[in-house]
Motif scaffolding. Structure first.
Motif, PDB file in Angstrom:
ATOM      1  N   ALA A  95      -8.410  -1.086  -2.151  1.00 43.73           N
ATOM      2  CA  ALA A  95      -8.288  -1.413  -0.731  1.00 43.73           C
ATOM      3  C   ALA A  95      -9.584  -1.104   0.012  1.00 43.73           C
ATOM      4  O   ALA A  95     -10.253  -0.149  -0.293  1.00 43.73           O
ATOM      5  CB  ALA A  95      -7.148  -0.613  -0.132  1.00 43.73           C
ATOM      6  N   THR A 144      -3.944  -0.572  -6.357  1.00 42.86           N
ATOM      7  CA  THR A 144      -4.004  -1.191  -5.034  1.00 42.86           C
ATOM      8  C   THR A 144      -4.683  -0.264  -4.029  1.00 42.86           C
ATOM      9  O   THR A 144      -5.462  -0.702  -3.189  1.00 42.86           O
ATOM     10  CB  THR A 144      -2.568  -1.511  -4.550  1.00 42.86           C
ATOM     11  OG1 THR A 144      -1.941  -2.316  -5.541  1.00 42.86           O
ATOM     12  CG2 THR A 144      -2.593  -2.264  -3.236  1.00 42.86           C
ATOM     13  N   VAL A 145      -4.394   1.034  -4.144  1.00 42.43           N
ATOM     14  CA  VAL A 145      -4.975   1.971  -3.182  1.00 42.43           C
ATOM     15  C   VAL A 145      -6.461   2.193  -3.461  1.00 42.43           C
ATOM     16  O   VAL A 145      -7.203   2.609  -2.586  1.00 42.43           O
ATOM     17  CB  VAL A 145      -4.242   3.334  -3.177  1.00 42.43           C
ATOM     18  CG1 VAL A 145      -2.936   3.239  -2.460  1.00 42.43           C
ATOM     19  CG2 VAL A 145      -4.079   3.877  -4.571  1.00 42.43           C
ATOM     20  N   MET A 146      -6.892   1.957  -4.701  1.00 40.57           N
ATOM     21  CA  MET A 146      -8.306   2.144  -5.025  1.00 40.57           C
ATOM     22  C   MET A 146      -9.120   0.939  -4.568  1.00 40.57           C
ATOM     23  O   MET A 146     -10.252   1.066  -4.142  1.00 40.57           O
ATOM     24  CB  MET A 146      -8.486   2.303  -6.541  1.00 40.57           C
ATOM     25  CG  MET A 146      -7.693   3.441  -7.149  1.00 40.57           C
ATOM     26  SD  MET A 146      -8.196   5.045  -6.523  1.00 40.57           S
ATOM     27  CE  MET A 146      -9.767   5.244  -7.342  1.00 40.57           C
ATOM     28  N   ILE A 196      -0.845   0.939  -9.001  1.00 35.17           N
ATOM     29  CA  ILE A 196      -1.397   2.013  -8.161  1.00 35.17           C
ATOM     30  C   ILE A 196      -2.810   1.667  -7.733  1.00 35.17           C
ATOM     31  O   ILE A 196      -3.265   2.077  -6.672  1.00 35.17           O
ATOM     32  CB  ILE A 196      -1.475   3.354  -8.924  1.00 35.17           C
ATOM     33  CG1 ILE A 196      -0.205   3.602  -9.705  1.00 35.17           C
ATOM     34  CG2 ILE A 196      -1.745   4.484  -7.978  1.00 35.17           C
ATOM     35  CD1 ILE A 196      -0.262   4.879 -10.508  1.00 35.17           C
ATOM     36  N   GLU A 231       0.831  -1.212   0.000  1.00 33.98           N
ATOM     37  CA  GLU A 231       0.000   0.000   0.000  1.00 33.98           C
ATOM     38  C   GLU A 231       0.863   1.259   0.000  1.00 33.98           C
ATOM     39  O   GLU A 231       0.544   2.239  -0.675  1.00 33.98           O
ATOM     40  CB  GLU A 231      -0.928  -0.013   1.208  1.00 33.98           C
ATOM     41  CG  GLU A 231      -2.020  -1.064   1.080  1.00 33.98           C
ATOM     42  CD  GLU A 231      -2.914  -1.125   2.303  1.00 33.98           C
ATOM     43  OE1 GLU A 231      -3.843  -1.926   2.282  1.00 33.98           O
ATOM     44  OE2 GLU A 231      -2.671  -0.358   3.270  1.00 33.98           O
TER      45      GLU A 231
END
Lengths: 437, 223
Positions: free
Chosen positions: A437, A433-435, A431, A338
């Motif tokens: 999560a 990944t942050v959306m 990127i 993250e």
């Protein structure tokens, strides 16, 4: 350039933050790598120290690297010509070799033949006496009545025309070396080697010095003790002080190998030609041996194989350390998915993310290298203090800078190898990944 | 000049068995200082739309103009620079780094390889961002010591620290209670007063109503 510098700084700042945030993990990485780097440092340090010790011994016995070594005849006036040729030169020293017995008059030496004193008592070697035509007979056949053995020591007597330490770095153990600034003394001033010193410690009656062919037996004066790397009792004396008592031809005894050794600096190229010309003019054979001392080459072949074997073993240990860094690095990247995705979201380029991970492993490698080098320095200092009395080569030995460089390189290489795969993984984290999560 | 212009943007996700269209012919414009709320059910493509706008991903079809320049197929390196210079991001989870203080969390957006600021300048800039969100006094606190609302405001400060032209917020109040959520949305909306455009993805109609425009995303179609 400024842009690159900014990225480099960014990597280092974030890398340091990462290390500070995960101190225990960094410590574990360092522990696994420490032994590997220490092994490299130790092998390199040991190799350099052994190389220095070996070189020092070789130089002691043969001469400094690059020294010209000439083996000259002593017969038919060659000694006088040689002594004359080197007189006044500071780039060459001639060494004559005779045999002398120092001790009580009229006694046979305890170490007949000049053998080491700890080998005396096994019976003297047959003493040979040769005439000018090379016909040799055992001395006992000449003597009607053998002399009794007593307080006398037989040794090699080396006449020198200058300070030979310029070419053979004798280690002064006590007293002083032969002084060439003063006028020659009638009492020959001797510098003896350690074997001779041991002999005189046991048989300390330096009443007179018997030299074959001398006009009289002078009383010697021992002024110092050196380590010359030799195997038997030896004394060094100014050749001109011996000439007060014997002819030039008497400086070199043909019964004991008798030629003259001439040590010269590599620049003294004219000396060989001068000697050949003068020998030729006096009908002396001009075929004498000339060689250049190559201690480094001789030593290199002796030590390099051993060094490579040990370095190979150290590399294996280092690989285990690299595996440790790799393992911890992969786990850390997995844990920081993250964070890396977030960093990409705020505009950090992929390769800078890789740079951050590499910076962390490189810093870890460097810290480990510093610790291993520190341990090496402390270990060497401790070994020097504890074992110097038993192993003289450890006395006052300095930590070799080559070992420090090897340690830093090992740390950097381990950092790169251990950090490369985690760095590539970090750079590939999406990127999104942050959306998600 | 129009800040963002999406025209006929499509996005399809390729799964193991079959491709699934997430966005289908999306048209969207955004002017400076404008705020748009994007409403829609879960899986309607709101986050995908946001990730396309924020250059996390690229559309399969259509055109994306940013400040009049076509960035539909912008390479990743340039996209990273644009994300740094033009966009600010706020996520549902705050994504604050636990080992850093609030100030350092805001500063991290300034240490991203896109230009270099000296340490003192970074601190000043980050402190200003925190103070704009009225949490300057929390600068030395680490995230575990902050409440959810405080953490989200730190995250907003991080998004604003580079003074972006567009702020993208993906359900920023999802992890907050109503009152705190209202405060956060108000803080986000306030950024538009300074000319920053805001795209707010939310489920909350009350929060959406505070935006200047509301767009609904249904089965990949924006209306």
């Amino acid at each position: 350039m400024i842009r690159l510098s900014g990225r480099l700084r960014s990597s280092l700042i974030i890398g340091l933050q990462g290390i500070r945030a995960r101190k225990l993990r960094t410590l574990l990485s360092m522990v696994s790598l420490f032994l590997g780097v220490l092994a490299v440092v130790t092998v390199q340090a040991g190799s350099v120290i052994a190389q220095r010790a070996l070189l020092a011994d070789l130089e002691l016995q043969r001469g400094k690297d690059g020294t010209l070594l000439m083996y000259l005849p002593s017969e038919q006036g060659a000694s006088a010509i040689t002594l004359d040729a080197v007189a006044g030169r500071d780039d060459a020293v001639a060494m004559t070799r005779a045999q002398a017995i120092i001790g009580e008059p009229g006694l046979r030496p305890v170490n007949e033949g000049g053998v080491p004193i700890d080998q005396a008592g096994y019976g003297p070697p047959p003493q040979m006496v040769c005439d000018d035509h090379g016909n040799c007979v055992e001395q006992s056949e000449q003597d009607d009545e053998p002399k009794p053995v007593g307080q006398a020591v037989e040794l090699s007597l080396i006449g020198i025309t200058g300070d030979v330490r310029e070419f053979r770095p004798f280690r002064l153990e006590s007293g002083e070396f032969v002084d060439f600034d003063s006028a020659p003394s009638l009492a020959p001033r001797l510098v003896i080697n350690k074997h001779a010193a041991e002999a005189f410690a046991a048989y300390s009656v330096p009443a007179e010095m018997r030299i074959t062919g001398a006009s009289a037996n002078p009383t010697p004066l021992i002024v110092g003790v050196v380590d010359d790397g030799g195997w038997g009792p030896t004394a060094y004396v100014r050749a001109d002080e011996l000439l007060n008592w014997t002819e030039p031809a008497g400086l070199s005894d043909p019964n004991y190998g008798g030629g003259i050794e001439l040590l010269a600096s590599p620049t003294a190229t004219d000396l060989e030609q001068i000697l050949r010309s003068r020998f030729a003019a006096n009908d002396i054979p001009t075929e004498f041996q000339v060689e250049t001392i190559d201690s480094l080459e001789q030593m290199g072949s002796q030590i390099s194989l051993m060094r490579w074997i040990f370095l190979g073993m150290a590399a294996l240990v280092l690989l285990i350390g690299v595996a440790g860094i790799l393992n911890v690095g992969l786990a850390t990247v997995g844990e920081r998915v993250e964070e890396f995705a977030l960093r990409r979201a705020v505009g950090t380029p992929r390769f800078l993310l890789a740079g951050i991970v590499l910076a962390e492993t490189l810093l870890t490698g460097l810290l480990t290298a510093a610790a291993a080098i520190g341990a090496g320095v402390v270990g060497l200092e401790a070994a020097s203090r504890l074992f110097a009395s038993r192993e003289p080569f450890l006395a006052n030995v300095a930590f070799p800078w080559e070992a420090g460089v090897a340690g830093v390189i090992a740390g950097l290489v381990a950092g790169i190898l251990g950090g490369l795969i985690p760095a590539i993984r970090a750079a590939r984290i999406p990127i999104a990944t942050v959306m998600r999560a | 000049m129009t800040l963002i212009q999406l025209t006929g943007v499509t996005k399809t996700l390729r799964g193991q068995d079959e491709a699934r269209t997430i966005l289908s012919g999306v048209d969207l414009t955004l002017e400076p200082g404008e705020s748009v709320a994007v409403l829609g059910r879960s899986g309607s493509g709101k986050s995908t739309l946001l990730s396309l706008i924020g250059l996390f991903d690229r559309p399969d079809g259509g055109q994306y103009l940013l400040g009049g320049k076509d960035i539909t197929r912008v390479p990743e390196r340039r996209a990273a620079a644009l994300r740094s210079a033009e966009f600010g991001f706020v996520f549902q989870r705050f994504f604050l780094l636990k080992h850093l203080t609030a100030l350092q969390n805001v500063s991290m957006a300034l240490v991203n390889g896109q230009g270099w600021l000296p340490r003192r300048k970074r601190r000043t800039t980050a402190m200003e961002a925190l103070e704009r969100l009225e949490i300057g006094h929390l600068a030395r606190h680490k995230p575990p010591r902050l409440s959810g609302g405080e953490q989200q405001r730190v995250a907003i400060a991080r998004a604003l620290v580079r003074r972006p032209k567009i702020l993208l917020a993906d359900e920023p109040t999802g992890a907050l209670d109503t009152d705190t959520g209202n405060l956060v949305v108000e803080a986000l909306r306030a950024t538009t007063d300074e000319g920053c455009a805001l795209v707010l993805v939310t489920h909350d109609r009350d929060h959406a109503a505070k935006m200047s425009r509301v767009a609904r995303l249904t089965d990949g179609v924006l209306a």
